[in-house]
Enzyme design. Structure first.
Site, PDB file in Angstrom:
ATOM      1  N   HIS A 183       0.862  -1.073   0.068  1.00 25.41           N
ATOM      2  CA  HIS A 183       0.002  -0.043   0.007  1.00 25.41           C
ATOM      3  C   HIS A 183       0.986   1.192   0.066  1.00 25.41           C
ATOM      4  CE1 HIS A 183      -4.292  -1.734   0.530  1.00 25.41           C
ATOM      5  NE2 HIS A 183      -3.519  -2.674   0.753  1.00 25.41           N
TER       6      HIS A 183
ATOM      7  N   ASP B  21       2.130   2.405  -2.838  1.00 25.45           N
ATOM      8  CA  ASP B  21       2.087   3.052  -4.167  1.00 25.45           C
ATOM      9  C   ASP B  21       1.293   4.471  -4.239  1.00 25.45           C
ATOM     10  OD1 ASP B  21      -0.280   1.610  -3.938  1.00 25.45           O
ATOM     11  OD2 ASP B  21      -0.029   0.731  -6.212  1.00 25.45           O
TER      12      ASP B  21
ATOM     13  N   ALA C 189      -6.588 -13.570  -6.252  1.00 29.96           N
ATOM     14  CA  ALA C 189      -5.314 -14.275  -5.534  1.00 29.96           C
ATOM     15  C   ALA C 189      -4.510 -13.078  -5.268  1.00 29.96           C
ATOM     16  CB  ALA C 189      -4.997 -15.385  -6.312  1.00 29.96           C
ATOM     17  N   GLY C 190      -4.887 -12.025  -5.597  1.00 26.63           N
ATOM     18  CA  GLY C 190      -3.762 -11.132  -5.253  1.00 26.63           C
ATOM     19  C   GLY C 190      -2.694 -10.834  -6.111  1.00 26.63           C
TER      20      GLY C 190
ATOM     21  N   SER D 225      -3.331  -9.752  -9.391  1.00 24.15           N
ATOM     22  CA  SER D 225      -3.532  -8.938 -10.219  1.00 24.15           C
ATOM     23  C   SER D 225      -3.803  -9.329 -11.700  1.00 24.15           C
ATOM     24  CB  SER D 225      -2.435  -7.658 -10.290  1.00 24.15           C
ATOM     25  OG  SER D 225      -2.902  -6.437 -10.422  1.00 24.15           O
ATOM     26  N   SER D 226      -4.784 -10.191 -11.623  1.00 26.55           N
ATOM     27  CA  SER D 226      -5.556 -10.689 -12.746  1.00 26.55           C
ATOM     28  C   SER D 226      -6.138  -9.326 -13.662  1.00 26.55           C
ATOM     29  CB  SER D 226      -6.568 -11.833 -12.607  1.00 26.55           C
ATOM     30  OG  SER D 226      -7.500 -11.278 -11.548  1.00 26.55           O
ATOM     31  N   SER D 227      -6.589  -8.753 -12.575  1.00 27.44           N
ATOM     32  CA  SER D 227      -7.425  -7.344 -13.604  1.00 27.44           C
ATOM     33  C   SER D 227      -6.285  -6.321 -14.169  1.00 27.44           C
ATOM     34  CB  SER D 227      -8.007  -6.477 -12.412  1.00 27.44           C
ATOM     35  OG  SER D 227      -7.052  -6.099 -11.283  1.00 27.44           O
TER      36      SER D 227
ATOM     37  N   ASP E  99       0.513  -2.401  -9.688  1.00 31.94           N
ATOM     38  CA  ASP E  99       0.170  -3.437 -10.545  1.00 31.94           C
ATOM     39  C   ASP E  99       0.110  -3.148 -12.258  1.00 31.94           C
ATOM     40  OD1 ASP E  99      -0.866  -4.132  -8.120  1.00 31.94           O
ATOM     41  OD2 ASP E  99      -3.113  -3.858  -8.737  1.00 31.94           O
TER      42      ASP E  99
ATOM     43  N   TYR F  16     -10.155  -1.325   0.839  1.00 30.27           N
ATOM     44  CA  TYR F  16      -9.043  -0.694   0.044  1.00 30.27           C
ATOM     45  C   TYR F  16      -9.237   0.946   0.130  1.00 30.27           C
ATOM     46  CZ  TYR F  16      -5.600   0.003  -3.311  1.00 30.27           C
ATOM     47  OH  TYR F  16      -4.233   0.491  -3.738  1.00 30.27           O
TER      48      TYR F  16
HETATM   49  C1  GLA Z   1      -3.641  -3.694  -4.948  1.00 29.84           C
HETATM   50  C2  GLA Z   1      -3.537  -2.300  -5.723  1.00 29.84           C
HETATM   51  C3  GLA Z   1      -2.249  -1.860  -5.900  1.00 29.84           C
HETATM   52  C4  GLA Z   1      -1.575  -1.583  -4.460  1.00 29.84           C
HETATM   53  C5  GLA Z   1      -1.671  -3.012  -3.632  1.00 29.84           C
HETATM   54  C6  GLA Z   1      -1.087  -2.907  -2.349  1.00 29.84           C
HETATM   55  O1  GLA Z   1      -2.820  -4.490  -5.737  1.00 29.84           O
HETATM   56  O2  GLA Z   1      -4.106  -2.545  -6.948  1.00 29.84           O
HETATM   57  O3  GLA Z   1      -2.112  -0.437  -6.390  1.00 29.84           O
HETATM   58  O4  GLA Z   1      -2.022  -0.439  -3.613  1.00 29.84           O
HETATM   59  O5  GLA Z   1      -2.833  -3.522  -3.629  1.00 29.84           O
HETATM   60  O6  GLA Z   1       0.306  -2.624  -2.444  1.00 29.84           O
END
Ligand code: GLA
Length: 359
Positions: free
Chosen positions: A17, A19, A105-106, A108-110, A154, A203
């Site tokens: 977090h 970024d 799953a964290g 970043s598939s998006s 991401d 978030y």
């Molecule tokens: C998600 C967000 C990113 C970043 C992370 C946490 O992946 O899309 O921009 O803030 O959480 O570091």
């Protein structure tokens, strides 16, 4: 004639977090991703298909708007709209998206879908935007079409990553550096399979707290504060806001240290920072969950594991583990067995090399 583009998923190595706080982050692209294939269509028609979900969407370029929350095609339509907003000429097109990334799953598939879409569109309707602007268009798509006020981690990671390297991002100057990863250790992702229903809300709430902290401290962003300064200012901030800020200052400091450890090959020390990062998520940022804590605690006890932490937004998703190369197989088997034993489901365990960014 058909065209295709690919973008990988990403894992956040350190810098949780940070970024959107103008801070520092280390990431890598994983060896799975999303491929988008298709061709131009006449009359501004758009036809989208998700191979994984067997779902379609059809409409016109002239009349696009966000679909229901969490609709997969929002990421595609959002990119279309954001590119057009940047004066990119686009016509109609059809595309099919297929992904090897687990969703939610964290990893970043998006961002992978956004970036693959932007690169695909560039092939059929060539445009001149530098890669950072493309990343920003994808980020804006996430803001406007998915409702998540994410930073640029991401999108920069999936577009800029370099094989066998970690990506260092300064989220104020947007300097991107590629740092070689040695061969003695590997990163292993373990997906808890937990999906928190309110992630976007949590978030955005964390982001607002960080901005409030910076405001109360009279700083442009939390990037401009150190842990020492924050300790001195403890009385001036509400406790919860202080805790959120404390996570960010610690993370920025850990990333700065980690860059040094990578350069000198001190991976034990790097791993220790990962454990500290997770502890801070638990204590200060409260973006972990019991399943992620269980995975990190279990990893701590497995021989050859040097570090473990949640990766990405949190509230579910995956952990990332730094494991000695010769211990990866036993680590994967042990952690999967422990999780299965405790929660009755087998987690996806992905030992990944650092992959290249989208193309
Ligand atoms: C998600 C967000 C990113 C970043 C992370 C946490 O992946 O899309 O921009 O803030 O959480 O570091």
């Amino acid at each position: 004639m058909s065209f295709s583009a690919y973008a990988p998923g990403r894992a956040e190595l350190l810098g949780n977090h940070t970024d959107y706080n103008d801070g520092l982050v280390l990431s890598l692209a994983v060896n799975r991703g999303t491929t988008v294939t298709g061709s131009p269509l006449p009359d501004n028609r758009i036809a989208l298909r998700s191979r994984d979900l067997s779902e379609t969407w059809e409409g016109s370029l002239k009349a696009i708007q966000p679909g229901p929350a969490e609709a997969w095609y929002n990421y595609v339509l959002g990119v279309v709209e954001e590119l057009r907003r940047r004066q990119v000429f686009l016509g109609g097109f059809e595309l099919e998206a297929a992904s090897t990334l687990p969703i939610g799953a964290g990893l970043s598939s998006s961002a992978a879908l956004e970036a693959a879409t932007a690169l695909f569109l560039k092939k059929i309707y060539p445009y001149e935007l530098d890669p950072l602007e493309i990343a920003k268009a994808c980020q804006a798509a996430e803001h406007t079409y998915a409702g998540v006020k994410c930073g640029l981690l991401d999108q920069i990671s999936v577009l800029f990553a370099k094989a066998d390297h970690a990506t260092f991002i300064d989220c104020r100057s947007f300097e991107v550096r590629h740092l070689p990863l040695g061969t003695d250790t590997r990163f292993v992702i373990v997906n808890s399979g937990v999906k928190h229903a309110l992630v976007a809300g949590e978030y955005n709430e964390r982001r607002a707290s960080c901005e409030q902290a910076a405001h109360l401290l009279g700083k442009k962003a939390l990037r401009d504060t150190t842990t020492a300064e924050l300790n001195d200012a403890r009385d001036r901030l509400p406790e919860l806001i202080w805790k959120r800020a404390r996570h960010i200052t610690g993370e920025n400091e850990r990333v700065a240290q980690a860059v040094g450890f990578l350069a000198t090959g001190h991976m034990d020390a790097f791993g220790k920072l990962m454990f500290e990062s997770h502890d801070s998520s638990v204590r200060h940022f409260e973006n972990s969950c019991p399943e992620l804590d269980f995975l990190v605690e279990t990893a701590r006890g497995i021989t050859g594991c040097l570090g473990a932490r949640l990766s990405g937004g949190g509230f579910g998703g995956a952990t990332i583990n730094l494991v000695r190369a010769d211990a990866v197989e036993t680590f994967a088997a042990d952690i999967a067995a422990a999780y299965q034993n405790r929660y009755g489901s087998t987690p996806l365990v992905l030992a990944t090399e650092a992959a290249a960014g989208g193309a």
